[in-house]
Design a protein around this motif. Structure first.
Motif, PDB file in Angstrom:
ATOM      1  N   THR A 203      41.199 -59.978  92.078  1.00 40.55           N
ATOM      2  CA  THR A 203      42.468 -59.290  91.867  1.00 40.55           C
ATOM      3  C   THR A 203      43.486 -59.720  92.917  1.00 40.55           C
ATOM      4  OG1 THR A 203      41.255 -57.449  90.935  1.00 40.55           O
ATOM      5  CG2 THR A 203      43.543 -57.029  91.501  1.00 40.55           C
ATOM      6  N   ALA A 204      42.987 -59.997  94.138  1.00 40.43           N
ATOM      7  CA  ALA A 204      43.893 -60.452  95.195  1.00 40.43           C
ATOM      8  C   ALA A 204      44.529 -61.794  94.823  1.00 40.43           C
ATOM      9  CB  ALA A 204      43.133 -60.589  96.503  1.00 40.43           C
ATOM     10  N   ARG A 205      43.888 -62.504  93.899  1.00 36.26           N
ATOM     11  CA  ARG A 205      44.424 -63.812  93.493  1.00 36.26           C
ATOM     12  C   ARG A 205      44.974 -63.767  92.063  1.00 36.26           C
ATOM     13  NH1 ARG A 205      38.944 -66.287  94.719  1.00 36.26           N
ATOM     14  NH2 ARG A 205      39.681 -68.127  93.627  1.00 36.26           N
ATOM     15  N   ARG A 206      45.423 -62.585  91.671  1.00 37.40           N
ATOM     16  CA  ARG A 206      45.940 -62.382  90.323  1.00 37.40           C
ATOM     17  C   ARG A 206      47.078 -63.363  90.012  1.00 37.40           C
ATOM     18  NH1 ARG A 206      45.933 -57.297  87.620  1.00 37.40           N
ATOM     19  NH2 ARG A 206      46.956 -57.628  85.648  1.00 37.40           N
ATOM     20  N   GLU A 207      47.909 -63.625  91.026  1.00 33.58           N
ATOM     21  CA  GLU A 207      49.079 -64.470  90.799  1.00 33.58           C
ATOM     22  C   GLU A 207      48.676 -65.868  90.320  1.00 33.58           C
ATOM     23  OE1 GLU A 207      51.668 -64.945  94.155  1.00 33.58           O
ATOM     24  OE2 GLU A 207      53.377 -65.422  92.872  1.00 33.58           O
ATOM     25  N   GLU A 208      47.562 -66.365  90.863  1.00 33.08           N
ATOM     26  CA  GLU A 208      47.064 -67.684  90.434  1.00 33.08           C
ATOM     27  C   GLU A 208      46.821 -67.686  88.933  1.00 33.08           C
ATOM     28  OE1 GLU A 208      44.388 -68.876  94.331  1.00 33.08           O
ATOM     29  OE2 GLU A 208      43.485 -68.971  92.353  1.00 33.08           O
ATOM     30  N   ILE A 209      46.176 -66.610  88.469  1.00 32.90           N
ATOM     31  CA  ILE A 209      45.847 -66.506  87.040  1.00 32.90           C
ATOM     32  C   ILE A 209      47.125 -66.454  86.216  1.00 32.90           C
ATOM     33  CG2 ILE A 209      44.738 -65.030  85.306  1.00 32.90           C
ATOM     34  CD1 ILE A 209      42.736 -64.237  87.515  1.00 32.90           C
ATOM     35  N   GLU A 210      48.098 -65.669  86.699  1.00 25.22           N
ATOM     36  CA  GLU A 210      49.366 -65.544  85.973  1.00 25.22           C
ATOM     37  C   GLU A 210      50.069 -66.904  85.865  1.00 25.22           C
ATOM     38  OE1 GLU A 210      50.301 -61.088  87.728  1.00 25.22           O
ATOM     39  OE2 GLU A 210      51.536 -62.782  88.300  1.00 25.22           O
ATOM     40  N   ASN A 300      42.790 -62.084  82.842  1.00 26.92           N
ATOM     41  CA  ASN A 300      43.308 -63.189  82.037  1.00 26.92           C
ATOM     42  C   ASN A 300      43.240 -62.828  80.554  1.00 26.92           C
ATOM     43  OD1 ASN A 300      41.707 -66.083  80.772  1.00 26.92           O
ATOM     44  ND2 ASN A 300      43.896 -65.831  80.979  1.00 26.92           N
ATOM     45  N   ASP A 301      44.195 -62.001  80.127  1.00 30.19           N
ATOM     46  CA  ASP A 301      44.219 -61.619  78.721  1.00 30.19           C
ATOM     47  C   ASP A 301      45.320 -62.347  77.967  1.00 30.19           C
ATOM     48  OD1 ASP A 301      46.374 -60.479  79.863  1.00 30.19           O
ATOM     49  OD2 ASP A 301      45.967 -58.421  79.255  1.00 30.19           O
ATOM     50  N   GLY A 302      45.913 -63.350  78.631  1.00 27.53           N
ATOM     51  CA  GLY A 302      46.965 -64.135  77.983  1.00 27.53           C
ATOM     52  C   GLY A 302      48.352 -63.572  78.227  1.00 27.53           C
ATOM     53  N   TRP A 303      48.405 -62.370  78.805  1.00 23.14           N
ATOM     54  CA  TRP A 303      49.701 -61.710  78.978  1.00 23.14           C
ATOM     55  C   TRP A 303      49.885 -61.197  80.412  1.00 23.14           C
ATOM     56  CZ3 TRP A 303      51.990 -62.578  74.453  1.00 23.14           C
ATOM     57  CH2 TRP A 303      51.171 -62.679  73.331  1.00 23.14           C
ATOM     58  N   SER A 304      49.100 -61.773  81.368  1.00 18.45           N
ATOM     59  CA  SER A 304      49.131 -61.262  82.737  1.00 18.45           C
ATOM     60  C   SER A 304      50.519 -61.294  83.352  1.00 18.45           C
ATOM     61  CB  SER A 304      48.211 -62.085  83.613  1.00 18.45           C
ATOM     62  OG  SER A 304      46.908 -61.923  83.198  1.00 18.45           O
ATOM     63  N   ALA A 305      51.211 -62.414  83.168  1.00 14.38           N
ATOM     64  CA  ALA A 305      52.500 -62.581  83.829  1.00 14.38           C
ATOM     65  C   ALA A 305      53.502 -61.533  83.358  1.00 14.38           C
ATOM     66  CB  ALA A 305      53.041 -63.969  83.577  1.00 14.38           C
ATOM     67  N   LEU A 306      53.288 -61.051  82.149  1.00 19.27           N
ATOM     68  CA  LEU A 306      54.165 -60.034  81.567  1.00 19.27           C
ATOM     69  C   LEU A 306      54.280 -58.813  82.473  1.00 19.27           C
ATOM     70  CD1 LEU A 306      55.562 -58.790  78.993  1.00 19.27           C
ATOM     71  CD2 LEU A 306      53.309 -57.981  78.372  1.00 19.27           C
ATOM     72  N   GLN A 307      53.109 -58.450  83.087  1.00 21.28           N
ATOM     73  CA  GLN A 307      53.090 -57.208  83.852  1.00 21.28           C
ATOM     74  C   GLN A 307      53.933 -57.269  85.121  1.00 21.28           C
ATOM     75  OE1 GLN A 307      48.866 -56.613  84.267  1.00 21.28           O
ATOM     76  NE2 GLN A 307      48.693 -57.047  82.093  1.00 21.28           N
ATOM     77  N   ARG A 308      54.301 -58.490  85.571  1.00 22.92           N
ATOM     78  CA  ARG A 308      55.094 -58.592  86.793  1.00 22.92           C
ATOM     79  C   ARG A 308      56.586 -58.670  86.519  1.00 22.92           C
ATOM     80  NH1 ARG A 308      53.500 -60.996  91.622  1.00 22.92           N
ATOM     81  NH2 ARG A 308      55.036 -62.612  91.243  1.00 22.92           N
ATOM     82  N   GLN A 309      56.921 -58.845  85.248  1.00 23.13           N
ATOM     83  CA  GLN A 309      58.339 -58.974  84.936  1.00 23.13           C
ATOM     84  C   GLN A 309      58.944 -57.619  84.602  1.00 23.13           C
ATOM     85  OE1 GLN A 309      58.499 -61.770  81.763  1.00 23.13           O
ATOM     86  NE2 GLN A 309      57.622 -63.399  82.976  1.00 23.13           N
ATOM     87  N   SER A 310      60.224 -57.502  84.850  1.00 21.51           N
ATOM     88  CA  SER A 310      60.886 -56.240  84.499  1.00 21.51           C
ATOM     89  C   SER A 310      61.827 -56.474  83.329  1.00 21.51           C
ATOM     90  CB  SER A 310      61.660 -55.734  85.701  1.00 21.51           C
ATOM     91  OG  SER A 310      62.543 -56.738  86.124  1.00 21.51           O
ATOM     92  N   THR A 311      62.198 -55.413  82.680  1.00 21.46           N
ATOM     93  CA  THR A 311      63.081 -55.547  81.505  1.00 21.46           C
ATOM     94  C   THR A 311      64.470 -56.015  81.900  1.00 21.46           C
ATOM     95  OG1 THR A 311      61.904 -53.644  80.673  1.00 21.46           O
ATOM     96  CG2 THR A 311      63.833 -54.335  79.446  1.00 21.46           C
TER      97      THR A 311
END
Lengths: 311, 216
Positions: A203-210, A300-311
């Motif tokens: 989880t500490a390396r979540r950004e890599e996955i995103e 890695n569900d294919g939508w990880s990066a989504l969670q870091r973005q804002s509307t």
């Protein structure tokens, strides 16, 4: 095999970049595996020692005083034919007395030369059984054999330390059951600790996955290096844990060996065998890989990066 | 190249992030999307980068129908576009070269051709002398140039940039916009979201404005 070399390169990189986190994960894995290895080793040795006690269980069949000497070998043959009987040794009255005197010599030295001592012992057969008695089921079988021995003509009485053997069988059963429950609890706890530790590390390396998702890496491309890394971590942790376990056991044995009362016990204690050692390392490797797979799969569900973005 | 047709996006709440968005961006065009924070710019970009699907309507990019795209097609679609973010999204602990080479490695390119292409791209963005430097040692502007190089290395038809100058000073922002201009001049469709109206005013490009989920 270029993917493996890439994955190992990634493993090295993550160690260099996340040294603290990786060391913490490896320590937790090693400590958990070491506890499991120690409990496993302890359980196996307790079972071994208890089993060796069960091997010594014998039936003593006392001959009727009125049996003629020429009938003794016939009775011995009948006993030898009974199921589960391994050996039958005839012990005449004189031998029984002699055995008694030698056993008592240190307590009553005069007994050996006492001419007034009358022989109170009947002739008997010492019957050894195949496989010994280790469980309550074995005890039930022993009772059946003892009953069969008692029915042989010329046998007056049968003794096999009934009370001791029954308590022993119940004790072995209780140890086996509680040991099994303890190992299950320990394994469940170990699995929880291992998966949490790996989860924290990944989880500490979540950004890599995103980022990998962002630039079009497939799930297998993203997950494989983490799974290889988890397996490598589990493998190394299992090896260190076994080394620790062997070290602790050797140290404790050296302490036990110094005590004369316990020296015999020390000879009966063994380390985990090669097959169990290999199985342990394989399990450690699998647990590491599984923990990593379960965690990275969730991130890695294919939508990880989504969670870091804002509307 | 990029086509939105009557697109709506509603999140639970309900929050209407996009309302009846219809816009077309032609191949080779440069388009600015402006709007305040929370106006819906990022939601629009999420859709173009296949991180979200519309509640209704059609989104077509580079021949893909993003309203109906299957999960296993998404990585392959993302290899056809380039994406640049305000916070760069670079891999820490890797060099400039390794970051830029990543899309080609993912695509399975051979090492020899890959090295040459990455060198050419780094030359193009003015970072060839820093190719072996760790990302952490670069300035914000340099990191954004690495991000742009990474987004372009696989020659995508479309480059989308969400607030690419948001973390940069004015001079660095101009440099990044010049770079995007050059990319566009080579035929890449460029779609930039920004709330910096001054920056948009200085560039004579088509502009669409989004406000409360509506295009104006």
């Amino acid at each position: 095999m270029s993917w493996l070399s890439n994955d190992l390169k990634s493993f090295k990189r993550s160690w260099l970049h996340h040294t603290g986190m990786q060391l913490a994960t490896l320590s937790v894995l090693t400590a958990t595996f070491a506890v499991v290895a120690l409990v496993l080793s302890l359980g196996l040795n307790v079972n071994r020692i208890l089993a060796s006690w069960g091997e010594t269980v014998q039936i003593t069949a006392y001959l009727d005083e009125n049996v003629a000497a020429d009938k003794v070998s016939g009775i011995q043959s009948q006993l030898e034919k009974l199921p589960s009987v391994e050996t039958v040794v005839h012990i005449p009255r004189e031998v029984a007395t002699q055995n008694f005197k030698s056993q008592m010599a240190s307590y009553a030295p005069d007994l050996l030369t006492d001419s007034d001592f009358e022989n109170p012992f009947p002739a008997s057969f010492r019957i050894n059984l195949k496989g010994g008695v280790h469980t309550e089921q074995d005890f039930a079988a022993l009772e059946k054999i003892a009953a069969a021995v008692g029915k042989v003509e010329g046998i007056e009485d049968v003794s096999y330390g009934q009370t001791w053997v029954k308590s022993y069988a119940s004790f072995v059963n209780a140890i086996a059951a509680s040991g099994g429950v303890m190992v299950l609890i320990l394994l469940a706890g170990g699995l929880f600790v291992v998966s949490n530790s790996i989860r924290a590390s990944i989880t500490a390396r979540r950004e890599e996955i995103e980022i990998l998702e962002l630039i079009g890496a497939t799930s297998s491309m993203i997950r494989r290096p983490y799974i290889v890394e988890g397996a490598a971590m589990g493998f190394v942790a299992a090896l260190i844990a076994l080394g620790l376990c062997f070290g602790i056991q050797a140290w404790q044995l050296s302490l036990v060996s110094k005590n004369l009362e316990l020296a015999r016990l020390a000879h009966q204690v063994t380390y985990l065998g090669p097959a169990l050692t290999l199985a342990f390392v394989a399990c450690g490797t699998f647990l590491g890989a599984f923990g990593a797979w379960a965690t990275v799969r969730r991130i890695n569900d294919g939508w990880s990066a989504l969670q870091r973005q804002s509307t | 190249m990029i086509s939105f047709s009557h697109v709506y996006k509603t999140y639970p709440g309900p929050v209407h992030a996009l309302r009846d968005i219809t816009v077309e961006i032609q191949k080779g065009e440069f388009l600015f999307l402006t709007g305040k924070s929370g106006a819906g710019k990022t939601t629009l970009f999420r859709m173009i980068s296949a991180f979200d699907k519309p509640s209704s309507g059609q989104v077509q990019v580079a021949g893909y129908d993003l309203a109906a795209i299957r999960a296993n097609e998404v990585p392959f679609y993302r290899r056809k576009i380039g994406v640049v973010f305000q916070d760069f999204r670079l891999l820490r602990g890797r060099s400039v070269f390794e970051n830029v080479a990543l899309p080609l490695e993912i695509r399975g390119d051979r090492v020899q051709g890959l090295n040459r292409r990455v060198d050419d791209m780094l030359d193009h963005v003015g970072l060839i002398l820093k190719k072996n430097a760790p990302i952490e040692q670069l300035s914000g502007g340099e990191q954004q140039r690495v991000a742009i190089a990474r987004a372009l290395i696989h020659q995508p038809g479309v480059l989308i940039a969400d607030e690419p100058t948001g973390n940069l000073d004015p001079q660095m922002s101009e440099e990044i916009m010049d770079l995007l201009d050059r990319v566009n001049a080579q035929g890449t469709t460029v779609f930039v979201a920004t709330h910096d109206h001054e920056l948009v005013r200085r560039r004579a490009k088509r502009v669409v404005n989004i406000d409360a989920g509506h295009l104006r």
